[in-house]
Design a protein around this motif. Structure first.
Motif: not given
Ligand SMILES: Cc1ncc(COP(=O)(O)O)c(C=O)c1O
Length: 407
Positions: A397-405
């Protein structure tokens, strides 16, 4: 701000994620004490075969040296003519493919479903020809292929199906264990599988005539126990040793628990990451049961910067070793196929093939390329606890949040 604690996940590559205990030690001790380490004379490998047959509810089981040997035995049991075509998948282990060439047959690659990475009746149907003598399906990562539709297609054409279940112990398709639905099923006991003897394999079938050929193919085509034995045809020594048999008897007694635990952990992770933007969680078809060799996510690179590679980089920081793409390229792009590296400089049996069977053009494999571009394979293990799945879900979840366009 506190630095999040990194925890290490149990791994199937060492004792942290394997189930060996005093049981296997005792069984190996017994095997050694018996002084008999060949399965032609000992009892452990035979016990393994009987117990695996009972567990799957299948008529015949033969243990062998590896999952690759199991596939080779299955192909050879069907006895294709040189140049016959065997339809297979573009996303699998090479051990499921080279046996086809060793038997003089031509692997013909079917495309895969872009959501599961599995072959389907439709993709298989697209490449069947009058020369097709068998179909091999791989239940990728433990997720059953759509066996109802595949068996229907194969049955109408009278083509036997080999199920490669190296990654799919106790997975079920409409309630039936995979491996028992097609003509022959193949399993691997390699280090990283649900249960292991380091190396090893199992071949299962309900067909008595095929079972006899399978036994011969394990044993240099020598029919142990029959009257007037002779070496009947070309075959290798593909036997499992009693040391492996002893370990496997112990491992097999743990298999149901291993799969149950993997299922529970997978359900926990799925429950907490389903709905994350750009992530698609793995799912079995309705009525089927996944057995979770690995946990393959799909990552949409239009939503998550860098796609699977970007996400893998973030997870690596937290000590989570995931594998973008699983295999780096479709099997047909490997040198053995691209350069037809087989026997001497002959290129045999490719020399017997129709040109169309060897057309590996990218446009013929849209599902394969789409799947490999999106898949991120998380390691999976029966020793994962709630703490591990929470750690994984929070890291994802943290990785997706960080990398979300869309941030
Ligand atoms: C789908 C599949 N088929 C075949 C094999 C070959 O098994 P082994 O490595 O035991 O030869 C593997 C294992 O790695 C596999 O994952």
């Amino acid at each position: 701000m506190t630095t999040p604690t990194t925890i290490s996940l149990p791994s199937d590559q060492d004792a942290s994620g394997r189930t060996f205990d005093d049981l296997e030690v005792e069984l190996v001790r017994e095997a050694l004490a018996s002084g008999v380490l060949t399965s032609t004379k000992g009892s452990f490998t035979r016990t393994l075969e009987e117990r695996f047959a009972a567990l799957l509810g299948v008529g015949h089981v033969s243990a062998c040296a590896s999952g690759s040997a199991a596939v080779h035995i299955a192909v050879a049991a069907l006895d294709p003519e040189p140049g016959d075509e065997i339809v297979t998948t573009s996303i699998t282990d090479m051990g499921a493919l080279t046996p086809i060439l060793y038997q003089g047959a031509i692997p013909v690659f079917a495309d895969v479903d872009r959501a599961s990475g599995n072959v389907t009746a439709a993709t298989i149907g697209d490449v069947l020809s009058p020369r097709t003598t068998a179909i091999i399906v791989t239940h990728l990562f433990g997720n059953p292929c759509d066996m109802t539709a595949i068996m229907d297609l194969a049955g109408r054409r009278g083509i036997p199906v080999i199920e490669d279940c190296a990654q799919a112990y106790l997975a079920t398709s409409r309630g039936r264990p995979v491996g028992t639905i097609g003509a022959v099923g193949c399993f691997s006991l390699q280090q990283g599988k649900h249960i292991t003897t380091g190396e090893g394999g199992l071949v299962v079938t309900n067909d008595a005539a095929l079972a006899r050929r399978v036994r011969l193919l394990v044993n240099k085509a020598w029919p142990y126990g029959e009257a007037n034995p002779d070496h009947e045809f070309i075959a290798l020594n593909y036997r499992m040793s009693e040391l492996q048999g002893a370990v496997a008897v112990g491992q097999l007694s743990k298999l149901t628990d291993v799969v149950d635990r993997r299922r529970r952990a997978a359900a926990e992770l799925t429950g907490s990451i389903r709905g994350l933007q750009g992530i698609t969680v793995p799912e079995a078809l309705t009525g089927d049961e996944h057995s979770w060799w690995k946990y393959p996510l799909l990552v949409d690179g239009r939503v998550v910067d860098g796609g699977p590679q970007g996400l893998a980089g973030e997870l690596r920081v937290g000590g989570i070793a995931s594998a973008p793409r699983y295999i780096q390229k479709p099997a047909f792009r490997c040198r053995v196929f691209a350069e037809q590296n087989t026997f001497g400089s002959s290129h045999w049996p490719f020399t017997l093939a129709r040109a169309e069977a060897l057309d590996y053009g990218q446009e013929r494999f849209p599902g394969t390329f789409a799947y490999l571009d999106q898949v991120l394979v998380l390691p999976w293990n029966e020793r994962y606890t709630g703490e591990h799945t929470r750690y994984l879900s929070e890291a994802i979840a943290a990785a997706v949040e960080k990398r979300s366009f869309a941030r």
